[in-house]
Design a protein around this motif. Structure first.
Motif, PDB file in Angstrom:
ATOM      1  N   LEU A  64     115.220  71.239  45.953  1.00  0.00           N
ATOM      2  CA  LEU A  64     116.624  70.956  46.239  1.00  0.00           C
ATOM      3  C   LEU A  64     117.064  71.746  47.478  1.00  0.00           C
ATOM      4  CD1 LEU A  64     119.476  70.912  43.569  1.00  0.00           C
ATOM      5  CD2 LEU A  64     119.833  71.780  45.868  1.00  0.00           C
ATOM      6  N   SER A  65     116.779  73.043  47.488  1.00  0.00           N
ATOM      7  CA  SER A  65     117.160  73.886  48.630  1.00  0.00           C
ATOM      8  C   SER A  65     116.503  73.403  49.919  1.00  0.00           C
ATOM      9  CB  SER A  65     116.757  75.338  48.368  1.00  0.00           C
ATOM     10  OG  SER A  65     117.417  75.860  47.248  1.00  0.00           O
ATOM     11  N   VAL A  92     123.283  71.448  42.899  1.00  0.00           N
ATOM     12  CA  VAL A  92     123.000  72.826  42.484  1.00  0.00           C
ATOM     13  C   VAL A  92     123.607  73.086  41.110  1.00  0.00           C
ATOM     14  CG1 VAL A  92     123.446  75.256  43.005  1.00  0.00           C
ATOM     15  CG2 VAL A  92     122.804  73.686  44.848  1.00  0.00           C
ATOM     16  N   ARG A  93     124.864  72.677  40.944  1.00  0.00           N
ATOM     17  CA  ARG A  93     125.539  72.910  39.660  1.00  0.00           C
ATOM     18  C   ARG A  93     124.896  72.107  38.528  1.00  0.00           C
ATOM     19  NH1 ARG A  93     129.858  72.678  43.331  1.00  0.00           N
ATOM     20  NH2 ARG A  93     130.206  70.464  42.877  1.00  0.00           N
ATOM     21  N   ALA A  94     124.546  70.853  38.813  1.00  0.00           N
ATOM     22  CA  ALA A  94     124.043  69.969  37.766  1.00  0.00           C
ATOM     23  C   ALA A  94     122.597  70.255  37.390  1.00  0.00           C
ATOM     24  CB  ALA A  94     124.179  68.507  38.209  1.00  0.00           C
ATOM     25  N   SER A  95     121.808  70.728  38.329  1.00  0.00           N
ATOM     26  CA  SER A  95     120.365  70.855  38.107  1.00  0.00           C
ATOM     27  C   SER A  95     119.944  72.144  37.421  1.00  0.00           C
ATOM     28  CB  SER A  95     119.634  70.772  39.449  1.00  0.00           C
ATOM     29  OG  SER A  95     119.957  71.903  40.249  1.00  0.00           O
ATOM     30  N   GLU A 152     119.127  74.728  39.117  1.00  0.00           N
ATOM     31  CA  GLU A 152     118.161  75.390  40.000  1.00  0.00           C
ATOM     32  C   GLU A 152     118.554  76.838  40.288  1.00  0.00           C
ATOM     33  OE1 GLU A 152     115.173  73.510  42.136  1.00  0.00           O
ATOM     34  OE2 GLU A 152     115.372  73.256  39.976  1.00  0.00           O
ATOM     35  N   ALA A 153     119.831  77.063  40.602  1.00  0.00           N
ATOM     36  CA  ALA A 153     120.258  78.414  40.950  1.00  0.00           C
ATOM     37  C   ALA A 153     120.163  79.345  39.743  1.00  0.00           C
ATOM     38  CB  ALA A 153     121.685  78.393  41.496  1.00  0.00           C
ATOM     39  N   ARG A 211     109.517  87.172  37.663  1.00  0.00           N
ATOM     40  CA  ARG A 211     108.496  86.150  37.425  1.00  0.00           C
ATOM     41  C   ARG A 211     108.687  85.034  38.439  1.00  0.00           C
ATOM     42  NH1 ARG A 211     111.232  81.834  35.554  1.00  0.00           N
ATOM     43  NH2 ARG A 211     113.098  82.181  34.284  1.00  0.00           N
ATOM     44  N   PRO A 212     107.672  84.201  38.647  1.00  0.00           N
ATOM     45  CA  PRO A 212     107.847  83.054  39.539  1.00  0.00           C
ATOM     46  C   PRO A 212     108.865  82.077  38.949  1.00  0.00           C
ATOM     47  CG  PRO A 212     105.522  83.485  39.150  1.00  0.00           C
ATOM     48  CD  PRO A 212     106.284  84.314  38.158  1.00  0.00           C
ATOM     49  N   PRO A 213     109.722  81.495  39.779  1.00  0.00           N
ATOM     50  CA  PRO A 213     110.699  80.530  39.263  1.00  0.00           C
ATOM     51  C   PRO A 213     110.027  79.229  38.844  1.00  0.00           C
ATOM     52  CG  PRO A 213     110.808  80.624  41.648  1.00  0.00           C
ATOM     53  CD  PRO A 213     109.866  81.702  41.217  1.00  0.00           C
ATOM     54  N   ARG A 214     110.646  78.546  37.899  1.00  0.00           N
ATOM     55  CA  ARG A 214     110.155  77.258  37.454  1.00  0.00           C
ATOM     56  C   ARG A 214     111.186  76.189  37.849  1.00  0.00           C
ATOM     57  NH1 ARG A 214     108.767  80.870  33.191  1.00  0.00           N
ATOM     58  NH2 ARG A 214     110.774  80.461  32.175  1.00  0.00           N
ATOM     59  N   PHE A 215     111.191  75.881  39.124  1.00  0.00           N
ATOM     60  CA  PHE A 215     112.148  74.901  39.633  1.00  0.00           C
ATOM     61  C   PHE A 215     111.742  73.503  39.194  1.00  0.00           C
ATOM     62  CE2 PHE A 215     112.607  78.203  43.091  1.00  0.00           C
ATOM     63  CZ  PHE A 215     113.872  78.619  42.694  1.00  0.00           C
ATOM     64  N   GLY A 216     112.722  72.690  38.825  1.00  0.00           N
ATOM     65  CA  GLY A 216     112.396  71.361  38.304  1.00  0.00           C
ATOM     66  C   GLY A 216     113.049  70.208  39.013  1.00  0.00           C
ATOM     67  N   TRP A 217     113.934  70.499  39.999  1.00  0.00           N
ATOM     68  CA  TRP A 217     114.645  69.394  40.661  1.00  0.00           C
ATOM     69  C   TRP A 217     113.689  68.558  41.489  1.00  0.00           C
ATOM     70  CZ3 TRP A 217     115.382  67.659  45.634  1.00  0.00           C
ATOM     71  CH2 TRP A 217     116.422  66.729  45.843  1.00  0.00           C
ATOM     72  N   THR A 218     113.812  67.253  41.392  1.00  0.00           N
ATOM     73  CA  THR A 218     113.064  66.344  42.252  1.00  0.00           C
ATOM     74  C   THR A 218     114.031  65.284  42.782  1.00  0.00           C
ATOM     75  OG1 THR A 218     112.485  64.939  40.354  1.00  0.00           O
ATOM     76  CG2 THR A 218     110.885  66.621  41.026  1.00  0.00           C
ATOM     77  N   PRO A 219     113.766  64.735  43.979  1.00  0.00           N
ATOM     78  CA  PRO A 219     114.624  63.670  44.491  1.00  0.00           C
ATOM     79  C   PRO A 219     114.626  62.501  43.519  1.00  0.00           C
ATOM     80  CG  PRO A 219     113.101  64.446  46.169  1.00  0.00           C
ATOM     81  CD  PRO A 219     112.661  65.060  44.884  1.00  0.00           C
ATOM     82  N   GLY A 220     115.806  61.905  43.336  1.00  0.00           N
ATOM     83  CA  GLY A 220     115.814  60.853  42.354  1.00  0.00           C
ATOM     84  C   GLY A 220     116.650  59.682  42.664  1.00  0.00           C
TER      85      GLY A 220
END
Length: 252
Positions: A201-202, A226-229, A231-232, A243-252
């Protein structure tokens, strides 16, 4: 394997497009210019791909457009196959890196400039030769070059058609990093791995904003994502928990 083609390799989250025409120092034929946007469409739609590398086969990036296709490439003014491919590469929604060895000239330089980042081996050479051929460099291509290196450096490249080395290319901003030839591949792997590990997303929002393609409504949409996902929230939690982040946002 055809003599002149674009090869695609996907390893994990990184796709690599290889310009392959070694008999002509990887010059781009009309067929290769036509093929590039099609390949990019497919890779952009692949959710597993988070970054793209453009490079050349056998130690050369690209010596330019195949001059045997001169009529196909230049009769259209700015509406050429090369410009269409360049514009599609510049608009690719995911980060792009040009990994440059050897000659990066004319159409090769055009493609490298359309990438987000350019990493070069110390033996690379860059040039923009239309003045040597009596051609007018396309306006979109000229403007993109000038935005990257500034008007004076762009005029030097365009007026003289001289080849420049990586020291000058780095100084004017044409490349971002210069590596010993034996370190280039490892550095590209490091760079793309870092990009792939970040919040997509970023990264996607940053690319649109830097490239000037996001209006106020689109920027507001990104903040909404940012608010909906979450991610922040995930990023902050990862920092706190070391720990490493587990980002999950993908273009959709």
């Amino acid at each position: 394997m055809a003599d002149a083609e674009l090869l695609v390799e996907v390893a994990g989250a990184v796709a690599t497009v290889v310009i392959h025409n070694p008999a002509r120092r990887n010059a781009m034929t009309a067929g290769m210019w036509r093929r590039l946007p099609e390949l990019l469409d497919g890779l952009e739609g692949d959710p597993a791909v988070r970054a793209l590398v453009l490079t050349g086969a056998e130690g050369t990036f690209c010596a330019g457009a195949d001059l045997g296709d001169l009529d196909d490439l230049f009769d259209g003014g700015d509406l050429t196959l090369a410009v269409a491919a360049e514009e599609r590469l510049a608009a690719f929604a995911k980060p792009t890196v040009a990994a440059v060895r050897g000659a990066c000239v004319g159409g090769g330089c055009q493609l490298a400039v359309a990438c987000d980042l350019r990493v070069a081996a110390a033996d690379a050479r860059f040039g923009v030769p239309p003045a040597r051929l009596g051609l007018v460099y396309p306006a979109p291509t000229t403007r993109r070059l000038a935005r990257l290196v500034g008007p004076a450096a762009a005029k030097h490249l365009l007026f003289t058609a001289e080849l420049i080395d990586t020291e000058r290319a780095l100084r004017i901003g044409l490349v971002d990093e210069v590596l010993p030839p034996d370190r280039l591949a490892a550095r590209v792997d490091e760079l793309t791995a870092a990009v792939a590990a970040r919040s997509q997303l970023s990264v996607a929002a940053a690319k649109e904003i830097v490239d000037g393609r996001a209006d106020e409504a689109r920027i507001a949409w990104w903040h909404g994502q940012v608010r909906a996902s979450g991610e922040a929230r995930e990023g902050v939690a990862a920092v706190r928990e070391r720990r490493p982040p587990r980002f999950g946002w993908t273009p959709g």
